[in-house]
Motif scaffolding. Structure first.
Motif, PDB file in Angstrom:
ATOM      1  N   ASN A 255      -7.029   6.800   6.419  1.00  0.00           N
ATOM      2  CA  ASN A 255      -5.869   6.146   7.028  1.00  0.00           C
ATOM      3  C   ASN A 255      -4.743   7.166   7.244  1.00  0.00           C
ATOM      4  OD1 ASN A 255      -4.378   4.090   8.107  1.00  0.00           O
ATOM      5  ND2 ASN A 255      -3.817   3.164   6.156  1.00  0.00           N
ATOM      6  N   ILE A 256      -4.963   8.040   8.247  1.00  0.00           N
ATOM      7  CA  ILE A 256      -3.992   9.073   8.585  1.00  0.00           C
ATOM      8  C   ILE A 256      -3.485   8.809   9.999  1.00  0.00           C
ATOM      9  CG2 ILE A 256      -3.608  11.540   8.910  1.00  0.00           C
ATOM     10  CD1 ILE A 256      -5.861  12.067   6.941  1.00  0.00           C
ATOM     11  N   LYS A 257      -2.175   8.655  10.143  1.00  0.00           N
ATOM     12  CA  LYS A 257      -1.570   8.345  11.431  1.00  0.00           C
ATOM     13  C   LYS A 257      -0.775   9.550  11.922  1.00  0.00           C
ATOM     14  CE  LYS A 257      -1.154   3.486  10.114  1.00  0.00           C
ATOM     15  NZ  LYS A 257      -0.228   2.360   9.869  1.00  0.00           N
ATOM     16  N   LEU A 258      -0.957   9.884  13.191  1.00  0.00           N
ATOM     17  CA  LEU A 258      -0.226  10.979  13.812  1.00  0.00           C
ATOM     18  C   LEU A 258       0.880  10.389  14.691  1.00  0.00           C
ATOM     19  CD1 LEU A 258      -3.153  13.350  14.877  1.00  0.00           C
ATOM     20  CD2 LEU A 258      -1.974  13.186  12.674  1.00  0.00           C
TER      21      LEU A 258
ATOM     22  N   SER B 177       0.840  -1.191   0.000  1.00  0.00           N
ATOM     23  CA  SER B 177       0.000   0.000   0.000  1.00  0.00           C
ATOM     24  C   SER B 177       0.881   1.249   0.000  1.00  0.00           C
ATOM     25  CB  SER B 177      -0.902   0.022   1.232  1.00  0.00           C
ATOM     26  OG  SER B 177      -1.841  -1.035   1.194  1.00  0.00           O
ATOM     27  N   PRO B 178       0.509   2.289  -0.757  1.00  0.00           N
ATOM     28  CA  PRO B 178       1.283   3.531  -0.776  1.00  0.00           C
ATOM     29  C   PRO B 178       1.258   4.218   0.582  1.00  0.00           C
ATOM     30  CG  PRO B 178      -0.225   3.410  -2.655  1.00  0.00           C
ATOM     31  CD  PRO B 178      -0.615   2.313  -1.717  1.00  0.00           C
TER      32      PRO B 178
ATOM     33  N   LEU C 141      -2.896  12.663  -0.441  1.00  0.00           N
ATOM     34  CA  LEU C 141      -3.511  11.343  -0.536  1.00  0.00           C
ATOM     35  C   LEU C 141      -4.551  11.317  -1.653  1.00  0.00           C
ATOM     36  CD1 LEU C 141      -3.898   8.494   0.584  1.00  0.00           C
ATOM     37  CD2 LEU C 141      -5.464   9.444   2.285  1.00  0.00           C
ATOM     38  N   ASP C 142      -5.400  12.337  -1.713  1.00  0.00           N
ATOM     39  CA  ASP C 142      -6.403  12.400  -2.777  1.00  0.00           C
ATOM     40  C   ASP C 142      -5.742  12.532  -4.151  1.00  0.00           C
ATOM     41  OD1 ASP C 142      -8.501  12.128  -1.021  1.00  0.00           O
ATOM     42  OD2 ASP C 142      -8.854  14.272  -0.799  1.00  0.00           O
ATOM     43  N   TRP C 143      -4.662  13.317  -4.212  1.00  0.00           N
ATOM     44  CA  TRP C 143      -3.938  13.447  -5.485  1.00  0.00           C
ATOM     45  C   TRP C 143      -3.404  12.090  -5.927  1.00  0.00           C
ATOM     46  CZ3 TRP C 143       0.707  12.269  -7.628  1.00  0.00           C
ATOM     47  CH2 TRP C 143       1.041  12.895  -8.827  1.00  0.00           C
ATOM     48  N   LEU C 144      -2.852  11.347  -4.993  1.00  0.00           N
ATOM     49  CA  LEU C 144      -2.258  10.051  -5.326  1.00  0.00           C
ATOM     50  C   LEU C 144      -3.312   9.083  -5.854  1.00  0.00           C
ATOM     51  CD1 LEU C 144       0.656   8.975  -5.113  1.00  0.00           C
ATOM     52  CD2 LEU C 144      -0.008   7.844  -3.000  1.00  0.00           C
ATOM     53  N   LEU C 145      -4.499   9.117  -5.247  1.00  0.00           N
ATOM     54  CA  LEU C 145      -5.574   8.225  -5.699  1.00  0.00           C
ATOM     55  C   LEU C 145      -6.053   8.587  -7.103  1.00  0.00           C
ATOM     56  CD1 LEU C 145      -7.613   7.944  -2.382  1.00  0.00           C
ATOM     57  CD2 LEU C 145      -6.369   6.098  -3.523  1.00  0.00           C
ATOM     58  N   ASP C 146      -5.850   9.833  -7.507  1.00  0.00           N
ATOM     59  CA  ASP C 146      -6.212  10.268  -8.856  1.00  0.00           C
ATOM     60  C   ASP C 146      -5.073  10.095  -9.852  1.00  0.00           C
ATOM     61  OD1 ASP C 146      -8.798  10.988  -8.191  1.00  0.00           O
ATOM     62  OD2 ASP C 146      -8.251  13.044  -7.689  1.00  0.00           O
TER      63      ASP C 146
ATOM     64  N   TRP D 125      -4.458  -0.506  -3.427  1.00  0.00           N
ATOM     65  CA  TRP D 125      -4.950   0.855  -3.263  1.00  0.00           C
ATOM     66  C   TRP D 125      -6.096   0.947  -2.256  1.00  0.00           C
ATOM     67  CZ3 TRP D 125      -2.451   4.990  -4.933  1.00  0.00           C
ATOM     68  CH2 TRP D 125      -1.530   4.839  -5.984  1.00  0.00           C
ATOM     69  N   SER D 126      -6.405  -0.133  -1.544  1.00  0.00           N
ATOM     70  CA  SER D 126      -7.571  -0.123  -0.667  1.00  0.00           C
ATOM     71  C   SER D 126      -7.361   0.735   0.582  1.00  0.00           C
ATOM     72  CB  SER D 126      -7.962  -1.551  -0.265  1.00  0.00           C
ATOM     73  OG  SER D 126      -6.886  -2.214   0.368  1.00  0.00           O
ATOM     74  N   VAL D 127      -6.140   0.793   1.115  1.00  0.00           N
ATOM     75  CA  VAL D 127      -5.894   1.605   2.314  1.00  0.00           C
ATOM     76  C   VAL D 127      -4.560   2.354   2.206  1.00  0.00           C
ATOM     77  CG1 VAL D 127      -7.334   0.479   4.048  1.00  0.00           C
ATOM     78  CG2 VAL D 127      -5.144  -0.533   3.459  1.00  0.00           C
ATOM     79  N   PRO D 128      -4.411   3.256   1.250  1.00  0.00           N
ATOM     80  CA  PRO D 128      -3.207   4.093   1.229  1.00  0.00           C
ATOM     81  C   PRO D 128      -3.133   4.894   2.520  1.00  0.00           C
ATOM     82  CG  PRO D 128      -4.900   5.033  -0.191  1.00  0.00           C
ATOM     83  CD  PRO D 128      -5.399   3.680   0.236  1.00  0.00           C
ATOM     84  N   CYS D 129      -1.927   5.240   2.923  1.00  0.00           N
ATOM     85  CA  CYS D 129      -1.731   5.796   4.257  1.00  0.00           C
ATOM     86  C   CYS D 129      -0.953   7.111   4.215  1.00  0.00           C
ATOM     87  CB  CYS D 129      -0.965   4.781   5.110  1.00  0.00           C
ATOM     88  SG  CYS D 129      -0.601   5.315   6.788  1.00  0.00           S
TER      89      CYS D 129
END
Length: 299
Positions: free
Chosen positions: A141-144, A65-66, A87-92, A115-119
């Motif tokens: 899927n955003i980790k702090l 996953s990216p 993240l949205d840019w990458l999915l496009d 591509w189901s859970v890019p992070c």
């Protein structure tokens, strides 16, 4: 907020005082050089240029996953919004990412991108409780990750949240010379499983989750993974069995025909060198000892 203290133990116990990294570029370079050790992610590129900006660091994890890394360089910088935008840019622009993976890791890895859970991993010397709350509401899927530096040789990463993200819907079709069919996702297989295997699956997940708070679930397109920094368990469900793969050396296990298998050198989904086939409640009970070992022997 809890205070973390780090002590160096020797003939005399010394308290290590914490600080932030003076040069954020130094932190970025350290993470990029040790990305797989720190986060279980293979490093691809630094300062990845796109049409409307640049991503600080980009990689791909063991589930293919990216992963985007963004570092907060000032108190006014909204690193979470930046990461969400990237993240949205990458999915496009999936083709651009695939070309990067081909260049760095080869076609075999590129063909397996999930591509189901890019992070997005956002790294800063601090986040507010409002940041954590906002990210948890996004269902992305955003980790702090909060960092602190102790002296010259110790770096601490504190993971502040465990995101519960909705997998990105993606249709996977596999073509043959005679027909084209859609490959079922893990959740679709689970939904169509018998009540017997659904019960076994739930019991298996509950047992794994009871091992410790440092384990969290990562729902991928074709399997469910449980990880600390890296995957420890990967689960697939089928009509006649549940396959559990775990990070445990098969050479240390007495393999049993039809129950355990060495998967080193064998193509399969997920990660883990030992595969366990669970068909009955008795199989599940036998598997518990192996599950305990895999958890205890993995950092």
């Amino acid at each position: 907020m809890s205070e973390i203290k780090l002590f160096e133990v020797g003939t005399v116990v010394k308290e290590r005082t914490s600080s932030t990294v003076v040069l954020e570029k130094q932190l970025q370079t350290t993470i990029e050089q040790n990305m797989e050790t720190f986060f279980g992610v293979r490093f691809l590129k630094s300062e990845y240029m796109i049409t409307s900006g640049r991503m600080d660091s980009i990689g791909i994890d063991e589930n293919n996953s990216p992963v985007i890394f963004e570092y907060k360089r000032s108190s006014s910088e909204n690193v979470i919004n930046q990461g969400l935008f990237y993240l949205d840019w990458l999915l496009d622009h999936k083709a651009d990412f695939k070309l990067l993976v081909i260049e760095k890791l080869g076609m075999e890895v590129a063909d397996q991108i999930d591509w189901s859970v890019p992070c997005v991993i956002c790294i800063a010397n601090d986040f507010t409780k409002y940041d954590v709350h906002a990210v948890n509401q996004m269902q992305r899927n955003i980790k702090l990750v909060k960092y602190r530096k102790y002296g010259e040789d110790l770096l601490l990463f504190e993971h502040l949240n465990t995101p519960v993200a909705k997998p990105v819907t993606e249709t996977s079709t596999i073509s043959t010379t005679s027909s084209t069919y859609t490959q079922k996702t893990h959740l679709e297989k689970l939904a169509s499983a018998s009540s017997h295997f659904k019960t076994l699956y739930t019991a298996l997940c509950d047992y794994i989750e009871s091992l410790g708070d440092d384990l969290f679930a990562n729902q991928l397109k074709l399997y469910l993974a449980y990880k600390k920094v890296q995957n420890i368990f990967c689960i697939e469900i089928y009509n006649k069995q549940i396959l559990l793969r775990m990070k445990l050396d098969p050479d240390t296990v007495e393999l049993e025909e039809g129950f355990t298998r060495d998967t080193r050198g064998i193509g399969h989904y997920g990660t883990g060198e030992l595969e366990v086939s669970i068909k009955t409640a008795e199989d599940f009970q036998k598997a518990k000892k192996l599950i305990d070992r895999a958890y205890q022997e993995t950092l």
